[in-house]
Scaffold this active site. Sequence first.
Site, PDB file in Angstrom:
ATOM      1  N   GLU A  65       2.082  14.693  13.923  1.00 40.28           N
ATOM      2  CA  GLU A  65       1.397  15.065  15.490  1.00 40.28           C
ATOM      3  C   GLU A  65       0.957  13.794  15.672  1.00 40.28           C
ATOM      4  O   GLU A  65      -0.129  13.514  15.301  1.00 40.28           O
ATOM      5  CB  GLU A  65       0.491  16.132  15.172  1.00 40.28           C
ATOM      6  CG  GLU A  65       0.010  16.803  16.549  1.00 40.28           C
ATOM      7  CD  GLU A  65      -1.166  16.068  17.305  1.00 40.28           C
ATOM      8  OE1 GLU A  65      -0.774  15.526  18.144  1.00 40.28           O
ATOM      9  OE2 GLU A  65      -2.058  16.053  16.934  1.00 40.28           O
ATOM     10  N   CYS A  90      -5.750  14.680  21.700  1.00 40.87           N
ATOM     11  CA  CYS A  90      -4.556  14.461  21.662  1.00 40.87           C
ATOM     12  C   CYS A  90      -3.664  15.356  22.788  1.00 40.87           C
ATOM     13  O   CYS A  90      -2.813  14.815  23.250  1.00 40.87           O
ATOM     14  CB  CYS A  90      -3.874  15.014  20.363  1.00 40.87           C
ATOM     15  SG  CYS A  90      -4.008  16.551  19.791  1.00 40.87           S
TER      16      CYS A  90
END
Length: 560
Positions: A263, A297
């Site tokens: 990720e 993020c």
Amino acid sequence: MPEEALPGWKGGSILKSPDIRDPLQPGQIICYDPSTGRHLATIRAHTKADVDFALARARRAQEKWAKTSFAERKVVLQSLLDFILEHQESICRVASRDTGKTMVDGSFGEILTTCERIRWTLAHGEDALKDDFRNPGLLMFYKSAKVTYRPMGVVAALVSWNYPFHNTFGPLITALFAGNGILIKASEQVAWSTTTYFANIAKSCLVACGHDPELVQFLVGFQDCGEAVVESGVDGITFIGSPQVGMKVARAASSLLTPCVLELGGKDVAIVNRDVDLEAIIPILMRGVFQNCGQNCIGIERIIVHEDVHDKLVTMVASRIAQLKQGPPLEAKNIDCGSMTMAGRTKALEELIEDAVAHGAEVVCGGKGFVHPEFPSGQFFAPTLITGLRSEMKIAQEEAFAPIMAIFKFSTLEQAVAIANSSIYSLGSSVFSRNQREGIYVMDRLRVGMSNLNDFGVNYLCQSLPFGGVGKSGYGRFGGPEGLRAVCHQKSITVDRWPMLIQTFLPPVLQYPMNNVGDAIVVTRDLANIIYAGWSSRFMAVCEIIKVLIIGGNEKERVE
């Protein structure tokens, strides 16, 4: 809770130029509050020897843990949930002291997300990992087919610093429920909160429930520690961090063929259509940009606004941004934005802003580092609004991870999609439109792993959904059934459905050594026709097989 997170604590020397590294102490991590510069602790960085020792201990504990029932694992997770709910303030204060985030940002990002991960796992995790029976098809109608999900063994999670509690406990919850042990390599940026409090929560929970605390191992260290974890021989890896480091993790893991979930970075967009209610969506946009000082993020890094509402939106957000209050959340009241966690970010961010201005952009407010009058050692960047951006600018392509609202303008939906898809990052996205048909039209054309209509980031609060991106934003998924199964070995199994009545039988014509290969070819060809061809072909195939098996076809084999 450690003393340094208690209300009223004013200890710790103020570091003039805070940095986690000290050239005079290369094996030590200098831990400090990034919003004040107060020294918290000096912690030994773990090495390869520590990693190897931790893996050996986790493997021993996992052998027993793998034999536990889902019911026993649920007791552990319920105990953890109870503790979190009772100690929300303590967890947020520790996270705030180590990262500079506000208490509200901690509640959103550390508490709510972790509690929802546990709730979903308790309610649906067992269903996600139970034996999954599949249709064997007509050819294998007499078989029962299924997929089983069994623990990998000991997995590793190398996690980022922006949410030190949730990023640690998210992978831990998933790994433990699937029957794994886990090595958690936390970022050196949050070594203090990880080692003094969060690790103790996990281990104490296991002890309280009667299990071996060695099942979870916490490591903090520099690059060599992370490399040692990846190359240690763990059975699976989850990495949360930058694309640059993620690519190194993937290369190192490939030498051992260790499966990875990566990720990585994001440059998430929010597309604002002409028909929106600005009063309703601007609070969501503000939270999407300035939550955790933009250090998310899936934070909104690009807002693409229809030309009809562009100017009004800019005016409305500018007044709000100008009123945001910055400072150390544990030492000043009513703070909207805390500090940047990593040292040295101000110069890089200012250069991004300056480059955009040089190419025609306009800074409406902010754009520079902020020196707090009472806490000059704090690492602050002023909440920023910049407009007039184009896709080719550096600020449109590089992940800022900062409190910067960057606004683009579009005239057609196709143009909005083109701007959105111009980034190398493809993680999450938001589309705001009261015309649901147009909103879905745009979402269907975005090259991303996740999208939300008229909202920001809520896909992560829907823990039934997989989380992850495509392209430079990584691959693999955590969250939902996909996340649980990603830390399992998937085994395909067939057994006889009616073992006393029918089992696989090869007629003599197909048995080795074959007496007549021509007849064998006819039988296998006609078997395919019986299963897959039309009814007339099936009838002819049945007749031919009967002829070969009962009478003998004596078909000649064609070899030329």
